[in-house]
Design a protein around this motif. Sequence first.
Motif, mmCIF file in Angstrom:
data_model
loop_
_atom_site.group_PDB
_atom_site.id
_atom_site.type_symbol
_atom_site.label_atom_id
_atom_site.label_comp_id
_atom_site.label_asym_id
_atom_site.label_seq_id
_atom_site.Cartn_x
_atom_site.Cartn_y
_atom_site.Cartn_z
ATOM 1 N N LEU A 119 -6.196 -26.287 -32.228
ATOM 2 C CA LEU A 119 -6.938 -25.745 -31.080
ATOM 3 C C LEU A 119 -7.186 -24.254 -31.267
ATOM 4 O O LEU A 119 -8.280 -23.754 -30.967
ATOM 5 C CB LEU A 119 -6.150 -25.998 -29.792
ATOM 6 N N LEU A 120 -6.197 -23.541 -31.784
ATOM 7 C CA LEU A 120 -6.356 -22.107 -32.045
ATOM 8 C C LEU A 120 -7.440 -21.858 -33.097
ATOM 9 O O LEU A 120 -8.243 -20.923 -32.962
ATOM 10 C CB LEU A 120 -5.024 -21.508 -32.507
ATOM 11 N N VAL A 121 -7.476 -22.703 -34.126
ATOM 12 C CA VAL A 121 -8.527 -22.593 -35.140
ATOM 13 C C VAL A 121 -9.893 -22.801 -34.490
ATOM 14 O O VAL A 121 -10.853 -22.074 -34.783
ATOM 15 C CB VAL A 121 -8.303 -23.619 -36.268
ATOM 16 N N GLY A 122 -9.970 -23.783 -33.585
ATOM 17 C CA GLY A 122 -11.222 -24.028 -32.886
ATOM 18 C C GLY A 122 -11.664 -22.843 -32.055
ATOM 19 O O GLY A 122 -12.860 -22.525 -31.983
ATOM 20 N N SER A 131 -10.575 -19.565 -23.215
ATOM 21 C CA SER A 131 -9.683 -19.932 -22.111
ATOM 22 C C SER A 131 -8.768 -21.104 -22.469
ATOM 23 O O SER A 131 -7.794 -21.383 -21.756
ATOM 24 C CB SER A 131 -10.509 -20.298 -20.880
ATOM 25 N N SER A 132 -9.035 -21.774 -23.583
ATOM 26 C CA SER A 132 -8.221 -22.917 -23.995
ATOM 27 C C SER A 132 -6.810 -22.520 -24.406
ATOM 28 O O SER A 132 -5.957 -23.388 -24.574
ATOM 29 C CB SER A 132 -8.899 -23.654 -25.160
ATOM 30 N N VAL A 133 -6.577 -21.211 -24.563
ATOM 31 C CA VAL A 133 -5.204 -20.780 -24.884
ATOM 32 C C VAL A 133 -4.263 -21.095 -23.737
ATOM 33 O O VAL A 133 -3.041 -21.144 -23.916
ATOM 34 C CB VAL A 133 -5.145 -19.268 -25.205
ATOM 35 N N ASN A 134 -4.811 -21.301 -22.542
ATOM 36 C CA ASN A 134 -3.993 -21.599 -21.362
ATOM 37 C C ASN A 134 -4.120 -23.055 -20.899
ATOM 38 O O ASN A 134 -3.685 -23.389 -19.798
ATOM 39 C CB ASN A 134 -4.385 -20.679 -20.203
ATOM 40 N N VAL A 135 -4.695 -23.910 -21.736
ATOM 41 C CA VAL A 135 -4.870 -25.296 -21.335
ATOM 42 C C VAL A 135 -3.501 -25.951 -21.127
ATOM 43 O O VAL A 135 -2.538 -25.648 -21.833
ATOM 44 C CB VAL A 135 -5.687 -26.067 -22.395
ATOM 45 N N LYS A 136 -3.424 -26.843 -20.153
ATOM 46 C CA LYS A 136 -2.130 -27.458 -19.825
ATOM 47 C C LYS A 136 -1.792 -28.566 -20.816
ATOM 48 O O LYS A 136 -2.598 -29.437 -21.098
ATOM 49 C CB LYS A 136 -2.150 -28.010 -18.401
ATOM 50 N N ASP A 137 -0.592 -28.507 -21.356
ATOM 51 C CA ASP A 137 -0.098 -29.520 -22.292
ATOM 52 C C ASP A 137 1.376 -29.736 -21.987
ATOM 53 O O ASP A 137 2.237 -28.967 -22.415
ATOM 54 C CB ASP A 137 -0.308 -29.063 -23.736
ATOM 55 N N ILE A 138 1.668 -30.783 -21.236
ATOM 56 C CA ILE A 138 3.041 -31.004 -20.800
ATOM 57 C C ILE A 138 3.320 -32.501 -20.767
ATOM 58 O O ILE A 138 2.413 -33.315 -20.569
ATOM 59 C CB ILE A 138 3.271 -30.389 -19.402
ATOM 60 N N GLY A 139 4.544 -32.890 -21.025
ATOM 61 C CA GLY A 139 4.892 -34.297 -20.960
ATOM 62 C C GLY A 139 5.709 -34.769 -22.146
ATOM 63 O O GLY A 139 6.026 -34.002 -23.061
ATOM 64 N N VAL A 140 6.018 -36.060 -22.127
ATOM 65 C CA VAL A 140 6.958 -36.640 -23.086
ATOM 66 C C VAL A 140 6.268 -37.593 -24.067
ATOM 67 O O VAL A 140 6.948 -38.273 -24.842
ATOM 68 C CB VAL A 140 8.058 -37.411 -22.324
ATOM 69 N N SER A 141 4.965 -37.632 -24.050
ATOM 70 C CA SER A 141 4.257 -38.658 -24.816
ATOM 71 C C SER A 141 4.303 -38.435 -26.321
ATOM 72 O O SER A 141 4.248 -39.407 -27.089
ATOM 73 C CB SER A 141 2.801 -38.756 -24.349
ATOM 74 N N TYR A 142 4.393 -37.180 -26.799
ATOM 75 C CA TYR A 142 4.484 -36.959 -28.237
ATOM 76 C C TYR A 142 5.792 -37.529 -28.780
ATOM 77 O O TYR A 142 5.818 -38.164 -29.840
ATOM 78 C CB TYR A 142 4.401 -35.464 -28.564
#
Length: 213
Positions: A119-122, A131-142
């Motif tokens: 995502l950072l490369v993108g 603004s994608s540096v602050n996109v929400k990524d949370i949870g146990v699915s990985y």
Amino acid sequence: MATFRAVLRLARDYVRRAPGTFVWLAILLVTTYAVQHFSPEFQTRFLERRSTNIHNLWRTPLRVLLGSALYLDGGSWLLYFVLYNLFHVPAERWLGTWRWLGVAAISHIGATYISEGLLLVGIRFGYVPPSSVNVKDIGVSYALAGVQGVLTYRIPRPWRQLYGFCVLVFYGLALVHGRGFTDIGHFTAVLIGLACLPVARWQQERHAAVHET
């Protein structure tokens, strides 16, 4: 009364054989209940602070990597209760609590950094907004996807290949159709789980040695 006690004994023995999974589920139950009773504004801020986005990974990586694995982002706890029993419970019983936890942690951390790194490369090349540096990524699915991957080696042949193929197709199709960073993370986590073959092989050799003696 005797039947009720027998059921309780079976349930207790079932939980004792996978303590890590049920401690994790208990934590998720408490955190899910708490978050659901927050106001929408506070809930958003609360989860954003525990999100493994680029901004948080740069500032407080340890806090968000741990925190993001203790909350569900909109998912049903009952659904994860079923999924944990289908995948985490047999994996923990097979590998042992610490090796199972190691696979889950490596999958969670590795998939997070690879997906957020892409995502950072993108962002750097202008494919996605800054603004994608602050996109929400949370949870146990990985972690769940990684455990689903390593469980491939638990299934006897020839069903092993079929199971592994189905897991790869499931997450591969999600990646092709979704093309989001979380889809990349899930597929990466499965590959990390599959890469944990040495852990699975060690456990199989240990199990065989015990039975020989």
